[in-house]
Design an enzyme around this catalytic site. Structure first.
Site, PDB file in Angstrom:
ATOM      1  N   GLU A  19      -3.329  99.892 -67.039  1.00  0.00           N
ATOM      2  CA  GLU A  19      -3.387  99.540 -68.460  1.00  0.00           C
ATOM      3  C   GLU A  19      -3.721 100.717 -69.360  1.00  0.00           C
ATOM      4  OE1 GLU A  19      -4.353  97.614 -66.010  1.00  0.00           O
ATOM      5  OE2 GLU A  19      -4.022  95.503 -66.462  1.00  0.00           O
TER       6      GLU A  19
HETATM    7  N1  COA Z   1       7.019  94.150 -68.128  1.00  0.00           N
HETATM    8  C1  COA Z   1       8.318  93.984 -68.390  1.00  0.00           C
HETATM    9  N2  COA Z   1       9.307  94.474 -67.649  1.00  0.00           N
HETATM   10  C2  COA Z   1       8.960  95.154 -66.534  1.00  0.00           C
HETATM   11  C3  COA Z   1       7.612  95.344 -66.181  1.00  0.00           C
HETATM   12  C4  COA Z   1       6.615  94.809 -67.031  1.00  0.00           C
HETATM   13  N3  COA Z   1       5.303  94.924 -66.764  1.00  0.00           N
HETATM   14  N4  COA Z   1       7.578  96.068 -65.034  1.00  0.00           N
HETATM   15  C5  COA Z   1       8.860  96.291 -64.683  1.00  0.00           C
HETATM   16  N5  COA Z   1       9.682  95.735 -65.599  1.00  0.00           N
HETATM   17  C6  COA Z   1      11.147  95.768 -65.613  1.00  0.00           C
HETATM   18  C7  COA Z   1      11.683  97.124 -66.033  1.00  0.00           C
HETATM   19  O1  COA Z   1      11.703  97.224 -67.434  1.00  0.00           O
HETATM   20  C8  COA Z   1      13.057  97.080 -65.411  1.00  0.00           C
HETATM   21  O2  COA Z   1      13.887  96.284 -66.225  1.00  0.00           O
HETATM   22  P1  COA Z   1      15.420  96.767 -66.536  1.00  0.00           P
HETATM   23  O3  COA Z   1      16.075  96.859 -65.183  1.00  0.00           O
HETATM   24  O4  COA Z   1      15.953  95.683 -67.396  1.00  0.00           O
HETATM   25  O5  COA Z   1      15.297  98.093 -67.203  1.00  0.00           O
HETATM   26  C9  COA Z   1      12.819  96.307 -64.113  1.00  0.00           C
HETATM   27  O6  COA Z   1      11.629  95.570 -64.300  1.00  0.00           O
HETATM   28  C10 COA Z   1      12.648  97.188 -62.893  1.00  0.00           C
HETATM   29  O7  COA Z   1      11.662  98.147 -63.203  1.00  0.00           O
HETATM   30  P2  COA Z   1      11.629  99.570 -62.487  1.00  0.00           P
HETATM   31  O8  COA Z   1      10.578 100.377 -63.175  1.00  0.00           O
HETATM   32  O9  COA Z   1      13.012 100.127 -62.425  1.00  0.00           O
HETATM   33  O10 COA Z   1      11.202  99.139 -61.024  1.00  0.00           O
HETATM   34  P3  COA Z   1      10.486 100.032 -59.917  1.00  0.00           P
HETATM   35  O11 COA Z   1      10.487  99.213 -58.682  1.00  0.00           O
HETATM   36  O12 COA Z   1      11.078 101.395 -59.851  1.00  0.00           O
HETATM   37  O13 COA Z   1       8.960 100.199 -60.433  1.00  0.00           O
HETATM   38  C11 COA Z   1       6.870  99.355 -61.308  1.00  0.00           C
HETATM   39  C12 COA Z   1       8.128  99.065 -60.466  1.00  0.00           C
HETATM   40  C13 COA Z   1       6.065  98.058 -61.303  1.00  0.00           C
HETATM   41  C14 COA Z   1       6.058 100.495 -60.685  1.00  0.00           C
HETATM   42  C15 COA Z   1       7.272  99.776 -62.720  1.00  0.00           C
HETATM   43  O14 COA Z   1       8.268  98.883 -63.202  1.00  0.00           O
HETATM   44  C16 COA Z   1       6.125  99.773 -63.681  1.00  0.00           C
HETATM   45  O15 COA Z   1       5.334 100.702 -63.683  1.00  0.00           O
HETATM   46  N6  COA Z   1       5.993  98.693 -64.492  1.00  0.00           N
HETATM   47  C17 COA Z   1       4.921  98.564 -65.441  1.00  0.00           C
HETATM   48  C18 COA Z   1       3.686  98.085 -64.707  1.00  0.00           C
HETATM   49  C19 COA Z   1       2.510  97.946 -65.675  1.00  0.00           C
HETATM   50  O16 COA Z   1       2.166  98.891 -66.354  1.00  0.00           O
HETATM   51  N7  COA Z   1       1.890  96.751 -65.680  1.00  0.00           N
HETATM   52  C20 COA Z   1       0.747  96.482 -66.505  1.00  0.00           C
HETATM   53  C21 COA Z   1       1.163  95.969 -67.818  1.00  0.00           C
HETATM   54  S1  COA Z   1      -0.218  95.839 -68.917  1.00  0.00           S
END
Ligand code: COA
Length: 254
Positions: free
Chosen positions: A142
């Site tokens: 976060e």
């Molecule tokens: N909210 C909304 N969408 C999310 C998301 C979230 N917390 N986490 C992932 N997604 C979506 C991405 O936008 C992407 O969508 P798209 O294909 O339409 O562009 C899809 O999920 C895949 O994400 P991607 O980052 O390509 O997957 P990954 O497997 O390489 O990585 C994570 C996965 C979880 C490490 C990475 O997506 C990430 O860091 N997400 C944010 C996590 C976060 O900060 N959570 C706390 C929120 S307060």
């Protein structure tokens, strides 16, 4: 209880398996999924045929936490009054979801693979037991978004030592499955392809026990965890006497 597009509900004898189903979005918690999950946990608690639950995530990840895009949509809508209300509603909804795990009488076994981030880590920790797939990465990013790991902190600080809890929320680096196990955040680590069967196996074992005794055990567990020793012993005595008379009443009826 029926499935919706974002949450699959399956009954396997006494075990209800809830699978978050937004794999393309790494099961990020938008309002729809959060509402569906809260309603499903409450419905399972009311349903006498359900004795234990498994919470899983479809696809590569358990849950990537709050849906950042949906949340950003409220904030960037240009309507500050509605945005503030939407943020408040979202915070209450998320809190209610994290609260319900400890309020329901049925045990919930988490089955987490891949990323469990922010609110997703919070869900993993809110479960009564957690089976980690060996790909698990659990963390609280976060601060990297300029926000606070707020609602998820209550469970975290109760489940690991304070130094570790602070490290997790302040450094934002995820822990892997083995570290989660060594910190006591997970009960088992298994290969990803054995994850669901292992979690369902544990849930089936818990489902085989007397349901009122399980509910009383879970309720007492959560009460004593938060009470000073003397009050915790009083609560334990109350449960002991309550369950003794409950068993005697049942014996008379049979
Ligand atoms: N909210 C909304 N969408 C999310 C998301 C979230 N917390 N986490 C992932 N997604 C979506 C991405 O936008 C992407 O969508 P798209 O294909 O339409 O562009 C899809 O999920 C895949 O994400 P991607 O980052 O390509 O997957 P990954 O497997 O390489 O990585 C994570 C996965 C979880 C490490 C990475 O997506 C990430 O860091 N997400 C944010 C996590 C976060 O900060 N959570 C706390 C929120 S307060």
């Amino acid at each position: 209880m029926t499935s919706s597009a974002c949450l699959i509900v399956e009954d396997r004898a006494g075990v209800r398996v809830l699978t978050m189903n937004r794999p393309d979005k790494r099961n990020a918690l938008n309002n729809e999924l959060t509402h569906a999950l809260l309603a499903a946990l409450q419905a399972a608690d009311r349903d006498a045929s359900v004795k234990a639950l498994v919470l899983a995530g479809a696809g590569k990840a358990f849950c990537a936490g709050a849906d950042i895009n949906e949340f950003g949509g409220f904030v960037n809508s240009g309507d500050s009054a509605n945005a503030a209300q939407a943020a408040l509603d979202r915070a209450h909804l998320t809190t209610n979801l994290h609260r319900v795990f400890s309020q329901i009488g049925k045990p919930v076994i988490g089955a987490a693979q891949g990323y469990a981030m922010g609110g997703g880590a919070g869900l993993a920790l809110a479960c009564d037991m957690l089976v980690a797939g060996d790909s698990l990465k659990l963390g609280y990013p976060e601060l990297k978004h300029g926000i606070v790991a707020a609602i998820v902190m209550a469970n975290l600080v109760r489940q690991v030592g304070r130094k570790t809890a602070f490290e997790l929320v302040s450094m934002g680096e995820p822990v892997d499955a083995q570290r989660a196990l060594s910190l006591g955040l997970a009960n088992r680590v298994v290969a990803d392809d054995a994850l669901i069967d292992t979690a369902v196996g544990i849930a089936e074992r818990l489902a085989s026990f007397d349901a009122p005794a399980m509910a009383a055990t879970k309720r007492l567990f959560h009460r004593v965890a938060d009470l000073p020793l003397q009050q915790a012993l009083d609560a334990s005595l109350d449960t002991n006497m309550m369950m003794r008379s409950f068993r005697q009443d049942r014996a008379k009826q049979s």
